[in-house]
Enzyme design. Sequence first.
Site, PDB file in Angstrom:
ATOM      1  N   ARG A   1       0.808  -1.219   0.000  1.00 38.58           N
ATOM      2  CA  ARG A   1       0.000   0.000   0.000  1.00 38.58           C
ATOM      3  C   ARG A   1       0.845   1.275   0.000  1.00 38.58           C
ATOM      4  O   ARG A   1       0.628   2.182  -0.795  1.00 38.58           O
ATOM      5  CB  ARG A   1      -0.889   0.061   1.257  1.00 38.58           C
ATOM      6  CG  ARG A   1      -2.239  -0.518   1.129  1.00 38.58           C
ATOM      7  CD  ARG A   1      -2.711  -0.962   2.487  1.00 38.58           C
ATOM      8  NE  ARG A   1      -1.815  -2.004   2.970  1.00 38.58           N
ATOM      9  CZ  ARG A   1      -1.927  -3.263   2.611  1.00 38.58           C
ATOM     10  NH1 ARG A   1      -2.898  -3.648   1.849  1.00 38.58           N
ATOM     11  NH2 ARG A   1      -1.059  -4.162   3.024  1.00 38.58           N
TER      12      ARG A   1
ATOM     13  N   ARG B   1      11.308   3.779   3.765  1.00 42.25           N
ATOM     14  CA  ARG B   1      10.865   2.794   4.765  1.00 42.25           C
ATOM     15  C   ARG B   1      12.090   1.968   5.146  1.00 42.25           C
ATOM     16  O   ARG B   1      12.868   1.555   4.278  1.00 42.25           O
ATOM     17  CB  ARG B   1       9.780   1.887   4.200  1.00 42.25           C
ATOM     18  CG  ARG B   1       9.466   0.740   5.135  1.00 42.25           C
ATOM     19  CD  ARG B   1       8.233  -0.010   4.751  1.00 42.25           C
ATOM     20  NE  ARG B   1       7.029   0.757   5.043  1.00 42.25           N
ATOM     21  CZ  ARG B   1       5.807   0.252   4.968  1.00 42.25           C
ATOM     22  NH1 ARG B   1       5.630  -1.010   4.615  1.00 42.25           N
ATOM     23  NH2 ARG B   1       4.762   0.996   5.248  1.00 42.25           N
TER      24      ARG B   1
HETATM   25  C1  NCD Z   1       1.639  -0.862   8.277  1.00 51.54           C
HETATM   26  C2  NCD Z   1       3.136  -0.747   8.484  1.00 51.54           C
HETATM   27  O1  NCD Z   1       3.910  -0.977   7.563  1.00 51.54           O
HETATM   28  O2  NCD Z   1       3.502  -0.380   9.597  1.00 51.54           O
HETATM   29  N1  NCD Z   1       1.289  -1.127   6.936  1.00 51.54           N
HETATM   30  C3  NCD Z   1       1.000  -0.083   6.113  1.00 51.54           C
HETATM   31  O3  NCD Z   1       1.845   0.715   5.808  1.00 51.54           O
HETATM   32  N2  NCD Z   1      -0.262   0.058   5.705  1.00 51.54           N
HETATM   33  C4  NCD Z   1       0.984  -1.810   9.222  1.00 51.54           C
HETATM   34  C5  NCD Z   1       1.516  -3.205   9.302  1.00 51.54           C
HETATM   35  O4  NCD Z   1       2.438  -3.598   8.581  1.00 51.54           O
HETATM   36  O5  NCD Z   1       0.994  -3.934  10.125  1.00 51.54           O
END
Ligand code: NCD
Length: 474
Positions: free
Chosen positions: A74, A124
Amino acid sequence: MTELRHITSINDLTNHEIETTFSLADKYLSELGDIRPTGRTRKKRSLTTHRIGRSGHAGAGSILASLFYEPSTRTRLSFESAMLRLGGGTITSSDPATSSAAKGESLADTVRVVSSYADAIVIRHPRDGAAKLAAQYASIPVINAGDGGHEHPTQTLCDLFTLYRREKQRLKNLNNLNVVISGDLRGSRTVHSFVYALARFKARIQFVPGAAGMGLPPHVEWRLRNEFHCLPEDRKAGEDDVDLFYVTADQSHQLSLITPEIGIKMAKAKKAIDVIYVTRFQKERWKDQVQSYMKVDSAFLKDNKYKRTSVLHPLPRVGELDIALDRNPRAAYFQQASFGVPVRMALIAALLDFEGQHSLEKFASGFRPDSHVLYEQPHGIVCANPNCIVHDPLEGLYAANKHYIVDWLKPRLRCFYCENDIENFYVGHKKTRHYGLAGEAGKHMRDVILFADRAAAEAAGYKPRKSLSGAAKA
Ligand code: NCD
């Protein structure tokens, strides 16, 4: 171009900036949106997902670089879609095995190089504080798309925007929501950003940990109480599924909760839950694999207080949210994911000043400018969070050993990168070679060195000050 801003925490944005971002997301949805309710959801507007179906030109000529060192569906795709829908372009490094990271290149060097190739970086990383480190070395804005267990500010924007859109008719604004947050509150970075924002919008928050030991990290709880002015509320009869309540102190009616009688009346009046936020067990952030974990399903939601609740989940779900809820009008999680594109379009546009009046205010430190003294020392005390970027054998070489001094009298340090706190540190004076508790040392930061405990101070050749009483001994 606005002055260089980074979004490493939800607290890098003021409430006003969050609302500005939402009105820009609204604008994109109405100008470029393409609502196509499909299949069974056709009649249920509450289940409608929102697709940006056309592209604009506001971002023409601009490039977004995504640097993803951890899995994502996402967040990365919606960021990239957002930049493309703005008329800009994207470049991506999403597999550390095929980038120079595999050759041993540091994050600091990577972002310095990528700063010449793009106009903004979305990052990330599995380490807490990695986004802050990247921001130190980048010469273009850095947006945190999730750094270890620390924060995930743009997910919070999607979460809040979903509520803002769903509750618009019923509630005047985002203030005073009654929210339940469940699951892995310790490991979920989405929860940490979300609770800070909720506290700032004066929510009443109830925490339901998914399993033992999954409550909020102590430093997050400390900040809620001490920096966001939340008050713990007594547990009420019949609400024994709830671990802790917090309410923000500046709502006059909530102060009455201190009186048990009025408190019970208030608890009844506020019984309806506006939102339940479900999270998965973050197995990648835990050593032990948990045996049992809570599940939110129609049985969990059968209580009257959940009758009009919006069910949110940042996704992915892995069993903790029953798929049978998907057709229930309370299910808001696919809508929440669909808002990822307009919300991220708005954030990118505001950050890169694509839309004039919507550009983020030139307010360098966000919601609460850091008034704490920043203390940097090459040796001595180090961040106590083992997953902090400073402990990464490679990346740590590029991180300074920096802490905010949050409180001298009840000694508390906050890591500049991951924002975990250290309580009760000791201060050594380089000239006298004596050490004492931080509170005793006064606020003179010249010629001092900070130690985590007495053993460390003594190992460095420092002697205890006379005033270091028996009670203060570590
Ligand atoms: C979240 C994350 O990466 O922290 N996912 C996301 O970005 N929608 C939640 C998760 O991984 O549980």
